[in-house]
Scaffold this motif. Structure first.
Motif, mmCIF file in Angstrom:
data_model
loop_
_atom_site.group_PDB
_atom_site.id
_atom_site.type_symbol
_atom_site.label_atom_id
_atom_site.label_comp_id
_atom_site.label_asym_id
_atom_site.label_seq_id
_atom_site.Cartn_x
_atom_site.Cartn_y
_atom_site.Cartn_z
ATOM 1 N N GLN A 188 122.119 24.597 102.394
ATOM 2 C CA GLN A 188 122.786 25.672 103.113
ATOM 3 C C GLN A 188 122.877 26.902 102.204
ATOM 4 N N VAL A 189 122.461 28.049 102.719
ATOM 5 C CA VAL A 189 122.515 29.290 101.962
ATOM 6 C C VAL A 189 123.612 30.164 102.557
ATOM 7 N N ARG A 190 124.536 30.599 101.726
ATOM 8 C CA ARG A 190 125.582 31.505 102.177
ATOM 9 C C ARG A 190 125.269 32.900 101.645
ATOM 10 N N LEU A 191 125.292 33.865 102.556
ATOM 11 C CA LEU A 191 124.971 35.247 102.203
ATOM 12 C C LEU A 191 126.182 36.125 102.474
ATOM 13 N N VAL A 192 126.539 36.949 101.515
ATOM 14 C CA VAL A 192 127.698 37.821 101.663
ATOM 15 C C VAL A 192 127.286 39.251 101.350
ATOM 16 N N GLU A 193 127.398 40.112 102.366
ATOM 17 C CA GLU A 193 127.048 41.521 102.195
ATOM 18 C C GLU A 193 128.266 42.332 101.778
ATOM 19 N N SER A 194 128.012 43.407 101.071
ATOM 20 C CA SER A 194 129.069 44.340 100.700
ATOM 21 C C SER A 194 128.449 45.719 100.490
ATOM 22 N N GLY A 195 129.311 46.730 100.409
ATOM 23 C CA GLY A 195 128.837 48.075 100.106
ATOM 24 C C GLY A 195 128.809 49.036 101.269
ATOM 25 N N GLY A 196 129.113 48.540 102.469
ATOM 26 C CA GLY A 196 129.140 49.431 103.613
ATOM 27 C C GLY A 196 130.315 50.399 103.549
ATOM 28 N N GLY A 197 130.304 51.353 104.475
ATOM 29 C CA GLY A 197 131.401 52.305 104.506
ATOM 30 C C GLY A 197 131.103 53.481 105.398
ATOM 31 N N LEU A 198 131.981 54.465 105.329
ATOM 32 C CA LEU A 198 131.843 55.693 106.108
ATOM 33 C C LEU A 198 131.377 56.806 105.176
ATOM 34 N N VAL A 199 130.241 57.410 105.517
ATOM 35 C CA VAL A 199 129.684 58.492 104.711
ATOM 36 C C VAL A 199 129.245 59.618 105.626
ATOM 37 N N GLN A 200 128.893 60.746 105.004
ATOM 38 C CA GLN A 200 128.383 61.883 105.759
ATOM 39 C C GLN A 200 126.859 61.891 105.723
ATOM 40 N N ALA A 201 126.289 62.542 106.690
ATOM 41 C CA ALA A 201 124.842 62.674 106.737
ATOM 42 C C ALA A 201 124.340 63.283 105.428
ATOM 43 N N GLY A 202 123.261 62.693 104.912
ATOM 44 C CA GLY A 202 122.688 63.142 103.652
ATOM 45 C C GLY A 202 123.173 62.368 102.449
ATOM 46 N N ASP A 203 124.245 61.605 102.617
ATOM 47 C CA ASP A 203 124.787 60.808 101.511
ATOM 48 C C ASP A 203 123.958 59.548 101.271
ATOM 49 N N SER A 204 124.338 58.824 100.232
ATOM 50 C CA SER A 204 123.671 57.569 99.876
ATOM 51 C C SER A 204 124.678 56.429 99.838
ATOM 52 N N LEU A 205 124.169 55.234 100.067
ATOM 53 C CA LEU A 205 124.947 53.997 99.925
ATOM 54 C C LEU A 205 124.023 52.934 99.384
ATOM 55 N N ARG A 206 124.605 51.980 98.656
ATOM 56 C CA ARG A 206 123.840 50.812 98.244
ATOM 57 C C ARG A 206 124.532 49.564 98.767
ATOM 58 N N LEU A 207 123.799 48.825 99.575
ATOM 59 C CA LEU A 207 124.295 47.557 100.072
ATOM 60 C C LEU A 207 123.861 46.442 99.128
ATOM 61 N N THR A 208 124.735 45.461 99.004
ATOM 62 C CA THR A 208 124.470 44.307 98.157
ATOM 63 C C THR A 208 124.630 43.036 98.981
ATOM 64 N N CYS A 209 123.745 42.098 98.751
ATOM 65 C CA CYS A 209 123.841 40.793 99.398
ATOM 66 C C CYS A 209 123.780 39.732 98.307
ATOM 67 N N ALA A 210 124.855 38.979 98.204
ATOM 68 C CA ALA A 210 124.936 37.914 97.205
ATOM 69 C C ALA A 210 124.699 36.569 97.884
ATOM 70 N N ALA A 211 123.796 35.785 97.309
ATOM 71 C CA ALA A 211 123.465 34.470 97.861
ATOM 72 C C ALA A 211 124.094 33.380 97.013
ATOM 73 N N SER A 212 124.476 32.303 97.687
ATOM 74 C CA SER A 212 125.213 31.243 97.000
ATOM 75 C C SER A 212 124.329 30.178 96.395
ATOM 76 N N GLU A 213 123.057 30.191 96.734
ATOM 77 C CA GLU A 213 122.234 29.022 96.481
ATOM 78 C C GLU A 213 121.188 29.264 95.411
ATOM 79 N N HIS A 214 120.868 28.237 94.623
ATOM 80 C CA HIS A 214 119.965 28.408 93.494
ATOM 81 C C HIS A 214 118.515 28.588 93.913
ATOM 82 N N THR A 215 118.182 28.274 95.171
ATOM 83 C CA THR A 215 116.795 28.461 95.609
ATOM 84 C C THR A 215 116.553 29.881 96.109
ATOM 85 N N PHE A 216 117.535 30.763 95.937
ATOM 86 C CA PHE A 216 117.387 32.150 96.356
ATOM 87 C C PHE A 216 116.089 32.749 95.851
#
Length: 123
Positions: free
Chosen positions: A1-29
């Motif tokens: 079983q692979v558990r995936l957890v996203e983070s980094g979202g939010g409210l921004v203005q047009a033209g801005d940047s964001l970086r999303l991150t996804c952390a996986a729980s499993e060693h076969t990632f």
């Protein structure tokens, strides 16, 4: 079983940047294809970007090509989505997904999904 957890979202203005991150729980990632999908309000889930197990192949939807970059760090079991020059039409819930194939942009080829992170881009 692979558990995936996203983070980094939010409210921004047009033209801005964001970086999303996804952390996986499993060693076969490190052997898995990883992808990002999104679902905007009133829309179906759509492909955004994908990266092969070793980072050698990347794919992007036409709508984000040149603005978004997918990358991965297998030592940290993490995949990233760097989003630049954001537009209001990028507003969506962004999902991280993992699959057993070498390369795909089809959501049906991904068998593990995170819970999603909201990205809202104001004009």
């Amino acid at each position: 079983q692979v558990r995936l957890v996203e983070s980094g979202g939010g409210l921004v203005q047009a033209g801005d940047s964001l970086r999303l991150t996804c952390a996986a729980s499993e060693h076969t990632f490190s052997r898995r294809l990883m992808g990002w999908f999104r679902q905007g309000p009133g829309k179906e889930r759509e492909f955004v970007a994908a990266i092969s197990w070793n980072g050698g192949n990347t794919d992007y939807s036409d709508s984000v090509k040149g603005r978004f970059t997918i990358s991965r760090d297998n030592a940290k079991n993490t995949v990233y989505l760097q989003m630049n020059s954001l537009k209001p039409e990028d507003t969506a819930v962004y999902y991280c997904a993992a699959g057993p194939y070498l390369r795909s942009t089809n959501s049906r080829m991904f068998d593990y999904w995170g819970q999603g992170t909201q990205v809202t881009v104001s004009s």
